[in-house]
Design an enzyme around this catalytic site. Structure first.
Site, short mmCIF file in Angstrom:
data_model
loop_
_atom_site.label_atom_id
_atom_site.label_comp_id
_atom_site.label_asym_id
_atom_site.label_seq_id
_atom_site.Cartn_x
_atom_site.Cartn_y
_atom_site.Cartn_z
N TYR A 125 -49.25 91.59 0.70
CA TYR A 125 -49.44 92.93 0.14
C TYR A 125 -49.66 93.95 1.26
O TYR A 125 -49.04 95.03 1.26
CB TYR A 125 -50.64 92.93 -0.81
CG TYR A 125 -50.99 94.31 -1.34
CD1 TYR A 125 -50.31 94.85 -2.42
CD2 TYR A 125 -52.02 95.06 -0.76
CE1 TYR A 125 -50.63 96.12 -2.90
CE2 TYR A 125 -52.34 96.32 -1.23
CZ TYR A 125 -51.64 96.85 -2.31
OH TYR A 125 -51.95 98.10 -2.77
N LYS A 136 -47.06 97.50 2.45
CA LYS A 136 -47.43 98.91 2.39
C LYS A 136 -46.97 99.73 3.60
O LYS A 136 -46.60 100.90 3.43
CB LYS A 136 -48.92 99.05 2.12
CG LYS A 136 -49.30 98.61 0.70
CD LYS A 136 -48.43 99.29 -0.35
CE LYS A 136 -48.77 98.91 -1.77
NZ LYS A 136 -47.96 99.63 -2.77
#
Length: 242
Positions: A138, A142
């Protein structure tokens, strides 16, 4: 009144942003992962709001979603809000990166694009080997979102393209104990979508609570951005329209 499309708007920050924009008189089209989520969403929003469905982990469904959006005409704003955290590397890659790439490339060019990033991008690794080794996390996804937003800002000068850190807020993803302000978590998306203030009419920026923040240096690296776009093209079989 602006015409706005928001991905991942069946709950959380996407739904809150949608409700706020609808309340301000804008024409907002929402998105849910499947028909069950769509039915739930329709009970949460006022009026005759349109909710489109697509599982953004599926490239074919994502491409079909872009067609459905274009069938509704050209939008003024697209907010790429969808994101997954606790998922496999394949799903994180597909939902957090490939889906916004595809939708940006395929949806009729809007006036404003808003991408949801995270402060966790500062711990992410933006090297291409993380993608090719199928080890994306994750946090890694980003900075890629920021790189996409910055690439668009450079190559589409007629579009305001910006990324937002909503903070660690108490949503289903963030958890009930998240310390940041939920209201402020979605207000920046709303502000960038509709405001005519000079501070909002910018491009290639990274915002936290309506203030510009300094991003991970990888996000502004032109070579890494191009490598990322080339990778997305290979995976999705779709070139970015320059």
């Amino acid at each position: 009144m602006a015409k706005i499309f928001i991905t991942g708007s069946s709950d959380g920050l996407g739904l809150l942003a949608a409700k706020s924009l609808i309340g301000k008189g804008h024409d907002v089209v929402l998105h849910a992962r499947n028909e069950e989520r769509k039915a739930e969403t329709l009970t949460k929003v006022p009026g005759e709001t349109i909710v489109l469905t697509a599982d953004l982990s599926d490239i074919k469904q994502t491409k079909k979603l872009a067609e459905q959006v274009n069938d509704l005409g050209t939008f003024d704003v697209v907010i790429h809000n969808t994101g997954v955290w606790k998922a496999s590397a394949d799903t994180i890659l597909s939902v957090n990166l490939i889906a916004p790439y595809l939708l940006t490339a395929l949806i009729n060019k809007p006036k404003r694009l808003i991408y949801l990033s995270s402060s966790m991008h500062m711990q992410g690794h933006a090297e291409l080997k993380r993608l090719t080794a199928n080890s994306i996390s994750y946090s890694d996804s980003k900075p890629y979102v920021l790189m996409l937003s910055n690439f668009v800002a450079k190559h589409w000068p007629d579009v305001y393209s910006n990324a937002v850190d909503p903070g660690w807020v108490p949503t289903n993803m963030g958890g009930k104990s998240a310390p940041d302000d939920l209201q402020k978590g979605f207000e920046t998306q709303v502000w960038l979508a509709e405001s005519n203030e000079v501070d909002a009419e910018v491009s290639g920026k990274y915002f936290y609570h309506q203030k510009q923040n300094k991003p991970n240096p990888h996000a502004t690296d032109n070579l890494l951005q191009q490598e990322l776009i080339d990778y997305c093209r290979q995976v999705s079989d779709l070139s970015f329209p320059l």
